[in-house]
Design a protein around this motif. Structure first.
Motif: not given
Ligand code: FES
Ligand code: FES
Lengths: 868, 169
Positions: B49-50, B53, B56-60, B70, B72
């Motif tokens: 998931h993104l 982008e 920072v969030c680590g979802a990817c 990461r 993204c």
């Molecule tokens: S989408 Fe947030 S760190 Fe990659």
């Protein structure tokens, strides 16, 4: 410094095989949703891209406030891959403006379109939409759109907005004050004159943002043959989105709308069916809503009347409302309960071009325009006697709604809820509130988890201020003034009834027991020895989740019928079972909790229940979808009701087949049998087959069913309060200003719990957002309204290293009503800012007036550094 | 797996050869494509998931050559020749990885948008060294944001996975 968690119910080891009625409700059944979400099989809005789909990107204003003097799209249009560039003036041709959703006396709500054409009102205001073959090309082209602006003064603070000379953001409103109204209850002047003391403080809460991990997004598909429109979106309210797209995304001429309505019997029929779905049996209740409120709006914005007629005629004249489907959603916290301007613009573009378009918001857009909240200033005066009896409360609230109104839920309804809930569970004799809403050049104010929470924050801060000035403890002053079991039946000064479910004082007393207060001095001394200051903060509240039956009538008369919740339960001809809800899950685990409720009613396993939701062609109608902590009590109440109903019709048929009396028939593990004779039982499939054989099938929501029954949970008759006391311990480092939270305790009472692990998760998630609000997050703007936090480098969301373990203790007060589960989605966020800021004040010994307390602010308050 | 990207190249195309969840693939993408977009748009692996982008969030988060990365922030071109693992490859023959089981047992996630990133971070961490204290786990997970849970259930899930993996070794 830990104490064990206590659960009155629940275990992590529950099997999902039903043993019969009542087996699941109250246990931590593992999540049904996990089977797809833990393996990467979810379907979030960005995951579905049909072949040939185009992609959209927005051109947005870089200025907080400006006149748009020219827009040149020629270079963007020439970029290979670009299909279309749609500007604000195109949108005015193509679409209808947004209309006010809620009228309050004296409130001004602007009419505006999904793209701006003459004036931009915040950084991020969309002025054009580029449609291209890929998102990357669309973004490149957006940069090539040449817009010229004549910059105006940006209004970035409440003080500047209150200045009557400030540049009006909505010229028809003449200035930036959009609402100003005072309500009072009891003899305010008399009580304030008579009381021993009056204490006054002003509390300021800066702007926050919901920030779900998934941004907003929409896919609008247009069938190239039939022109039929279907939409996938990250929305908390699919039916709301459907109606708004139908109303706004394409403008039809008034006469043409009326002609199509009059000349086409199918359309008339479709409208009447839709109107019936909307109004249902609530016609009378809806009529009683305040029509005088509209007068001010019409005076300030006369076009409102014409647009309402035009849009209404258009809704009447069509039978091709889009089909909206929402699947997995990556959180919302209120932000996705809004219909976005971007969603309407993308739908308008897809309709105009006749092709499918997807728009996925990026994080910077989300931080600028995805929803902001909570920016309020409240001045509270409390009149009290020397013994600590609080008697009068006088509040002056100013709310900063930003540039555009929330749609549909935004500042006005939040203000009304704040006005109703502000006195809390305290026995005040008199209460007055002046409420003002101002416009500034910022992102729009939306509902954010417990949107009214600053009434709790400011009141619970003020109660502590009074306690400190009178030399009472935080708990003493609360116990002394709160309603308790000896008071029922009672009512808040503002109207809503209080009963045994308003068990706030009990949660406070329980919290005192669990808080080991006799160890506090030792903890303080230990902290001092390490260069720190320890403080403790209490905060208590009750929230309407769903509230007593009369609650919403006190918030906005005539509209409580809109809060009713329908549900359907069915058995297919092959014997499978479906529950149909108008709720729109986005993290709350409805598929699990509703399966628990229904499986218990129907004597089957969790796996035997299929939950149908999110698809407007199938899910029951309800405008609001999921929000307001209503999933458990109201949506769950409807599921229990309809599950019970389905059981009764299935049992009646089975009793026939078994030649038994219905009273003797029971269902265990899917076996429908005469009690004591399980060997001669029937399955759901066998009963369904007999229904088919006997020619007794019925029309269900989307076809033929063996059984299908509908019910509605109405707010009249059931309900109750959800309550909690939060206790926070902080340690403040006097060198760095860093605040740590060594312990956090929540004692909550949401009635009988459906799934303890899910309730704990809701509470902890809410508290984490409260910790974020106080210590880290701020949707900051400068004085001219330039945003200062448009990436996650600046908008700081706390991580696993900042959020402590949170102890949750449950009390389960039974309500007199039939459906006893009460809501718990918002409470964590309502209690936390108050408990944390109270603890910080206790630690540093200086009055805390701000909700946002990053290290530099703590050091300023302690006099270690000077404010700049 | 076929190149089903709906993106149209505006620069020169490149072909990336790499292994994704044990399968060799050759993916033709525009040169500026990020690794996350290659996985999602070209290979249909939408479990990654993104959220931001911007790293920072680590979802990817995915695992590239054994390390949590990461996706993204990485260009598809940089993945040439590498071994990539995503959430879709975590279960083997329908049997969940211990981290998935532990997350289920502990009600780890709510909306679960963050879940793939957390689980891939946890898997890389535990493969590196399964002996992790709660504090170490919290620090390792400190690069992943979750807006729903307050992290406790996720940390409990990883702690349970640590116990399982210790028992197994
Ligand atoms: S989408 Fe947030 S760190 Fe990659
Ligand atoms: S579970 Fe929703 S962001 Fe983590």
């Amino acid at each position: 410094m830990t104490s064990p968690e206590t659960h009155h119910t629940g275990t992590f080891d529950t099997a999902t095989q039903g043993s019969g009625l009542g087996a699941f409700t109250g246990t931590s059944v593992k999540r049904v949703e996990d089977h797809r979400l833990l393996v990467g099989d979810g379907r979030y809005v960005a995951d579905v891209v049909p072949p040939g789909c185009l992609h959209a990107a927005f051109v947005r204003s870089p200025f907080p406030h400006a006149r748009l003097t020219g827009i040149d799209t020629s270079e963007a249009t020439r970029l290979p891959g670009v299909v279309s560039v749609i500007t604000g003036s195109d949108i005015e041709e193509l679409t209808n403006p947004f209309l006010p959703f809620l009228a309050l006396p004296g409130l001004y709500t602007p009419l505006y379109h999904s793209l701006s054409s003459e004036r931009v009102r915040f950084v991020g205001d969309p002025v054009a939409l580029v449609v291209a073959s890929s998102r990357a090309v669309a973004e490149d082209a957006a940069e090539l759109v040449d817009v010229t602006y004549e910059v105006l003064d940006g209004i970035g603070t409440i003080d500047r907005a209150l200045d009557p000379e400030s540049e009006p953001i909505w010229p028809r409103a003449k200035n930036n004050l959009l609402y100003d109204r005072t309500t009072d209850h009891g003899d305010v002047e008399g009580v304030f004159a008579d009381a021993d003391h009056v204490f006054t403080e002003t509390f300021r809460c800066p702007r926050q943002s919901n920030q779900p991990m998934e941004t907003r997004g929409i896919l609008v598909e247009v069938d190239s043959v039939t022109g039929a429109v279907s939409v996938r979106a990250a929305t908390q309210a699919p039916h709301m989105l459907r109606w708004q797209i139908a109303a706004y995304a394409r403008k039809e001429s008034g006469p043409q709308s009326i002609r199509s309505f009059l000349t086409n019997p199918e359309r008339r029929g479709a409208f009447l069916a839709a109107a019936k779905a909307f109004v249902g049996d609530k016609g009378e209740a809806l009529q009683s809503s305040d029509s005088t409120a509209m007068q001010h709006q019409l005076k300030t914005e006369p076009r409102t009347a014409l647009q309402m007629v035009r849009t209404g005629a258009q809704l009447l004249g069509r039978d091709d409302y889009p089909h909206v489907d929402a699947d997995d959603i990556g959180g919302g916290f209120g932000a996705k309960g809004s219909v976005a301007r971007e969603e309407i613009a993308v739908a308008a573009a897809a309709l105009a071009i006749g092709r499918s378009i997807q728009w996925i918001e990026d994080r910077m857009e989300n931080l600028m325009d995805g929803g902001q909240a909570r920016e309020e200033e409240l001045t509270l005066s409390i009149a009290c006697d020397a013994d600590g009896t609080v008697r009068g409360l006088d509040v002056d609230l100013v709310l900063d709604q930003g540039a555009y109104p929330g749609n549909p839920v935004g500042a006005p309804i939040t203000v009304r809820i704040m006005e109703v809930m502000q006195p809390g569970a305290y026995r005040f004799e008199a209460f007055r509130q002046r409420s003002r809403i101002v416009a500034t050049n910022k992102g729009k104010y939306v509902a954010y988890r417990g949107p009214w929470a600053n009434e709790t924050w400011a009141r619970e801060r003020m109660i502590n201020v009074v306690a400190r000035r009178l030399g009472l403890s935080q708990t003493e002053i609360r116990r002394k003034n709160m309603y308790g079991d000896e008071d029922w039946p009672a009512a808040m000064l503002t109207g809503p009834a209080l009963d045994v479910t308003c068990s706030v004082r009990k949660t406070l007393e329980r919290a005192e027991e669990l808080a080991d207060l006799d160890r506090l001095d030792a903890l303080r001394a230990d902290a001092v020895s390490r260069g720190k200051r320890l403080g403790i903060g209490f905060a208590s509240y009750h929230e309407a989740a769903p509230g007593p039956p009369d609650y919403f009538e006190h918030v906005n008369p005539g509209t409580s019928a809109l809060l009713d919740q329908p549900a359907t339960a069915s058995v297919s001809v092959d014997g499978t079972i479906q529950i149909w809800t108008s709720q729109m899950p986005h993290g709350q685990s409805h598929e699990t909790t509703y399966a628990q409720l229904a499986a218990d009613q129907l004597g089957v396993a969790i796996e035997d229940i299929e939950l149908v939701y999110g698809d407007t062609s199938r899910a029951p109608f309800d405008l609001l979808g999921t929000g307001g902590s209503r999933g458990g009590p109201v949506g769950g109440g409807a599921v229990r009701k309809v599950g019970r109903h389905l059981r009764s019709v299935v049992v009646a048929k089975a009793a026939d087949m078994l030649e038994a009396s219905v009273d003797d028939v029971t269902i265990e593990r899917g076996n429908i049998h005469v009690a004591g004779v399980p060997a001669r039982g029937l399955t759901y499939a066998e009963v369904a087959a007999r229904v088919v054989a006997d020619g007794e099938t019925v029309d269900g929501r989307d076809g033929t069913y063996a059984f299908s029954v509908d019910d509605t949970y109405t707010s009249a008759g059931d309900g109750g309060w959800s309550v909690a006391t939060h206790v926070c311990w902080v340690e403040v480092d006097v060198e760095t200003g860093i605040v740590e939270i060594p312990r956090y305790l929540v004692v909550e009472d949401c009635g009988p719990i459906i799934n303890p692990a899910i309730v704990d998760g809701q509470v902890r998630g809410g508290v984490a957002q409260g910790i974020g609000a106080v210590l880290y997050e701020r949707a900051a703007y400068d004085e001219q309204a330039n945003p200062q936090a448009s990436t996650y480098m600046d908008y700081l969301i706390p991580t696993a290293t900042e959020i402590p373990r949170i102890e949750v203790d449950h009390m389960e007060t039974l309500s007199p009503g039939e459906n006893d589960h009460r809501g718990v989605g918002e409470g964590g966020m309502i209690g936390a800012p108050a408990a944390i800021t109270n603890a910080i004040e206790d630690a540093i010994g200086v009055t805390v007036n701000d909700q946002h307390l990053p290290p530099y602010r703590i050091l300023e308050l302690m006099g270690i550094i000077r404010p700049d | 797996m076929s190149d089903s990207t709906t993106h149209v190249a505006i620069g020169g195309d490149i072909t990336i050869g790499c292994t994704v969840n044990g399968e060799a693939v050759a993916v033709q993408v525009p040169v500026r494509t990020s690794l996350s977009d290659m996985l999602r748009a070209a290979l249909g692996l939408t479990g990654t998931h993104l959220g931001c982008e911007h790293g920072v969030c680590g979802a990817c988060t995915i695992i590239v050559d054994g390390a949590a990365v990461r996706s993204c922030l990485m260009l598809a071109a940089q993945a040439e020749g590498s071994d990539i693992r995503t959430i879709e490859g975590l279960a083997v023959d329908g049997r969940w990885h211990p981290v998935q089981t532990a997350m289920h047992d502990h009600h780890g996630f709510q909306c679960a948008f963050c879940a793939p990133g957390f689980m891939m971070t946890a898997v890389a961490m535990l493969e590196d060294d399964p002996n992790r204290s709660e504090q170490e786990i919290r620090e390792e997970l400190g690069g992943n944001l979750c807006r729903c849970t307050g992290y406790e259930s996720i940390v409990d899930g990883v702690l349970a996975a640590v116990a399982t993996l210790r028992g197994a070794s």
